[in-house]
Each structure stands twice: as structure tokens, then as C-alpha cells.
Design an enzyme around this catalytic site. Structure first.
Site, mmCIF file in Angstrom:
data_model
loop_
_atom_site.group_PDB
_atom_site.id
_atom_site.type_symbol
_atom_site.label_atom_id
_atom_site.label_comp_id
_atom_site.label_asym_id
_atom_site.label_seq_id
_atom_site.Cartn_x
_atom_site.Cartn_y
_atom_site.Cartn_z
ATOM 1 N NE ARG A 262 -29.988 -10.550 24.648
ATOM 2 C CZ ARG A 262 -29.411 -10.675 25.826
ATOM 3 N NH1 ARG A 262 -29.698 -11.729 26.592
ATOM 4 N NH2 ARG A 262 -28.549 -9.768 26.263
ATOM 5 N NE ARG A 277 -35.789 -17.845 28.372
ATOM 6 C CZ ARG A 277 -34.559 -17.968 28.894
ATOM 7 N NH1 ARG A 277 -33.515 -17.604 28.169
ATOM 8 N NH2 ARG A 277 -34.376 -18.455 30.107
ATOM 9 C CD GLU A 349 -28.910 -13.729 33.605
ATOM 10 O OE1 GLU A 349 -28.446 -12.807 32.919
ATOM 11 O OE2 GLU A 349 -29.136 -14.867 33.147
ATOM 12 C CB SER A 352 -24.548 -11.855 33.433
ATOM 13 O OG SER A 352 -25.400 -12.947 33.675
ATOM 14 N NE ARG A 390 -34.724 -11.788 32.365
ATOM 15 C CZ ARG A 390 -34.148 -12.976 32.267
ATOM 16 N NH1 ARG A 390 -33.406 -13.422 33.275
ATOM 17 N NH2 ARG A 390 -34.293 -13.708 31.182
#
Length: 425
Positions: A262, A277, A349, A352, A390
């Protein structure tokens, strides 16, 4: 992606759904674009009908010796051919304008999704686990990892720039161990089929799941036209693109451990240190393909499958229902699983889980056969089961000791060759 016919028949409901996302009405625009397209189709049909009739009349005129009439008809047929060619190009342009407008519109939220602007309006569903107590000030994961000498951002920056990391020794092994642990549970216990999919895909695959055209700046693109997947959702969901499956084959459940890439174009200044991130990370993804009447139950099931990983690792977490303003582009409803990070003293988070209805299926043209002649669009769902980096972050922060070492959760120890503690090498 929406059916213009449905928008035409339900303009108020369509605009009301967009309003919940904080967007302006679009029904009038879509209907006008569809009217233009339909008008061209009508003209083309009329011209083709007249061309067919005139072609038949030519033979009759010649048979009767009326050469003038035959010549006039041939000139008309030639003119109609030109009009049809021009009209077909006009139709392509009209369809492109309509599809471009439709492609930019996000999915509509389900009725029970809370209306809100951002993450502050998300709604707590449930919590699990007890937050650990410490007799020292808990550190954040990057301080722990660097203290162990096994998480290296400086060398990664020399190789690749910011938002990359080099993991060594036990932390490198933990990355692999976590992925294997997750995959074993999802396949052996929850019935997901493991897949090793392509990590490079074409435009159509990215369009199918909703990454293109809207989010191109968040993606990495190769010079020869491929996109690096931002999540295995892209590859796994597109396994059913342009196909028709039997109703008895559903639900289909897929899982994959893949690298994810990303650009984080909109994340300037956010989580610049550590693993939260990054431009490159790994994730175990869950994807389900279902019938419409299965999809909401499948969302609950998928979320519980992701939760189970955290339960077995003993990591406290909470489930949040995302509000309309915080929900992803393709989703109709999303549960976020947020794990507790003592170093940050906040939940973050880690997964999801979303149900997308037929939104992605329309973009992919993925259908199932309900009965002999009834073809319907499948429903698609996706979720992280979990984000591997994570999860490592959560273990480092929740299982840290005052001497800088980290306890390895008991469930993970068999995947770490029995190692029960990570210490400075």
C-alpha cells in the site's frame, strides 16, 4: 456498482443511502446518463430496422425494373450504415460516461449501520479479555523490537526508504509462525480453503473489488501494467469473476497469507514509526462467496473466526460496528476488531470484516444459478484473519516484561519450536 434500472425505480432510497455516507444525491445524474444511453439505443434500433427493410425493398425494386427506386434505396442503406457506425461509437461513449459515474459511487449501507462522520461515531458491540497490568511503564512495540535487536528500521530505510522494516531471528520466525497458526485454524477448524493467489493483478481485478478507479493513488503500479495487491481480498474475490457457480457450491470460503502493498498516500504523518502502517506487510485474508440470504450470517461467522485467533493468543480486543462515514467503499456493513495495545494505551484495528452484498459481484460479473434458468449475483464478504504484523505488535506490547523480553503465547509456542520467551540475542 449499481444497476441503473434499480436507481431509476428507487431514486429516493438510492439518494438516502448516499446521504448516510455524507454524499450528495446522484440519482438524477445517473438517470440522465442512462436516458441518454437509452435514447441512442432506441435510435440505433430504429435505424437498423429501417436498414433491414430498405435492403429487402431493393430486391423488389430491381425485380420490378424500378432502377431509380433501387438506387435511392441503396443510397439510403449506405447512409443508414454510416449512421449506425457513428451511433455505435456514440453509444460506447455514452456507456463509458454512465459506467464511469457508477464506478465512483460507494456501496449503500445497510439499515442497521450507525450514521456518522468518522471513527468517533463507531459503536461498541462487545469486548473480550482482560487488559494486562504492569508494574512498569509499558513500551511501544518498536522500542521493544529494537531493544531485542530484532526489529531494524534503519537498515530497511537504507534499502527501501520509510515505512519498511527488517525483522530478524525470533521476530522473523514469529511472522511466519503467526501466519501458519492462523491458516491452520481457518482451514482445519473453520472450513476455509487455502489459496496461494497472484500478488500482481490486472486492472479488471482491481476494478472488481473496488480499488479502481477511485483509489489508484493508494496502490503500487508496475511499468508493464500490473498492480501489486493491497490485500489478498483482490485475488481471492476475483476467483469467481466472469463465472456462474451452482447454488449448491455456496458458500465458498477462501483464505490466503500474502504480502500486501500500500502506498499509504493519505497517511502522511500517521504511524511513521513501527509496523502499524507500512508499505509492505503480510496478512491472512478471509473471503466468502455466498447467496444473498446467507451473507449476513456469514458476516457474523467470519468475524467470530477472526476473533478466535485473538482469543487463543490471549490478546484483549473489542468489536466495533463502523459508522457510515468510516466504512470502506465497497462495504454495506463492517465490523472492526480492535486489539488492545498497552504501549499506546489504546485499541487499534487488527481486522475489518465486511459484507459487500452484490456490489463487487456486479463489477466482476459473478453469478450463481438458482434453479435452471434463474441467474443471480453472488454476495461477497472479506475480512482479515488477521493482519500478521499488527498481531505481532499486540503480542510484543501485551506480553512484554520489565527486562525487555517478551513471553510467547502458549498457543504459538509449537510454531516457534517450543520457544516460550524472546530475549535479547
Amino acid at each position: 456498482m449499481f444497476d441503473p434500472k434499480w436507481i431509476r425505480e428507487n431514486p429516493e432510497a438510492f439518494d438516502a443511502g448516499l446521504a448516510k455516507r455524507g454524499l450528495e444525491p446522484h440519482s438524477a445524474e445517473i438517470i440522465a446518463l442512462d436516458d441518454a444511453r437509452r435514447g441512442i439505443v432506441t435510435r440505433l434500433q430504429e435505424a437498423q430496422t429501417r436498414r433491414n427493410a430498405a435492403s429487402k425493398e431493393i430486391g423488389k425494386a430491381k425485380a420490378s425494373g424500378d432502377e431509380a427506386r433501387a438506387t435511392a434505396l441503396m443510397d439510403e442503406v449506405a447512409s443508414l450504415k454510416t449512421r449506425l457506425q457513428e451511433g455505435e461509437e456514440e453509444l460506447r461513449q455514452a456507456e463509458a460516461r454512465l459506467n464511469e459515474a457508477l464506478a465512483a459511487i460507494p456501496n449503500l449501507p445497510l439499515d442497521d449501520v450507525p450514521v456518522g462522520e468518522d471513527e468517533t461515531d463507531n459503536v461498541l458491540v462487545r469486548e473480550w479479555g482482560e487488559k494486562p497490568g504492569f508494574d512498569f511503564t509499558p513500551k511501544e512495540h518498536f522500542d521493544i523490537g529494537e531493544g531485542l535487536g530484532q526489529m531494524d528500521f534503519e537498515t530497511a530505510a537504507k534499502l527501501s526508504g520509510s515505512r519498511f522494516a527488517v525483522l530478524r531471528r525470533d521476530l522473523a520466525r514469529m511472522e511466519r509462525a503467526l501466519a501458519a497458526f492462523m491458516l491452520d485454524i481457518h482451514t482445519a477448524e473453520f472450513g476455509y480453503n487455502e489459496v496461494i493467489p497472484p500478488f500482481l493483478v490486472r486492472d479488471d481485478a482491481m476494478f472488481g473489488t473496488g480499488q479502481l478507479p477511485k483509489f489508484a493513488e493508494d496502490l503500487f503500479h508496475t511499468e508493464d501494467g500490473y498492480w501489486l495487491i493491497p490485500t489478498a481480498e483482490v485475488s481471492l474475490t476475483n476467483l469467481v469473476r466472469e463465472s456462474t457457480v451452482g447454488e449448491d457450491e455456496l458458500p465458498m470460503r477462501f483464505t490466503a497469507w500474502t504480502p500486501c502493498f500500500r502506498a499509504e498516500a493519505g497517511a502522511a504523518g500517521k504511524d511513521t514509526r513501527g509496523l502499524i502502517r507500512q508499505h509492505q506487510f503480510s496478512k491472512v485474508e478471509l473471503v466468502s462467496i455466498t447467496t444473498p440470504d446467507q451473507s449476513l450470517d456469514e458476516l457474523e461467522r467470519m468475524t467470530s473466526c477472526a476473533e478466535e485467533i485473538l482469543k487463543r493468543l490471549g490478546l484483549p480486543y473489542r468489536i466495533m460496528t463502523l459508522c457510515t462515514g468510516d466504512m470502506g467503499f465497497a462495504a454495506r456493513k463492517t465490523y472492526d476488531i480492535e486489539v488492545w495495545l498497552p504501549g499506546q494505551a489504546r485499541y487499534r484495528e487488527i481486522s475489518s470484516c465486511s459484507v459487500c452484498g452484490e456490489f463487487q459481484a456486479r463489477r466482476m460479473n459473478a453469478r450463481y444459478r438458482a434453479g435452471e434458468k434463474d441467474l443471480r449475483f453472488v454476495h461477497t464478504l472479506n475480512g482479515s484473519g488477521l493482519a500478521v504484523g499488527r498481531t505481532m505488535v499486540a503480542i510484543l506490547e501485551n506480553c512484554q516484561e520489565s527486562d525487555g523480553s517478551v513471553r510467547v503465547p502458549e498457543a504459538l509456542q509449537p510454531y516457534m519450536n517450543g520457544l516460550d520467551r524472546i530475549e535479547t540475542a
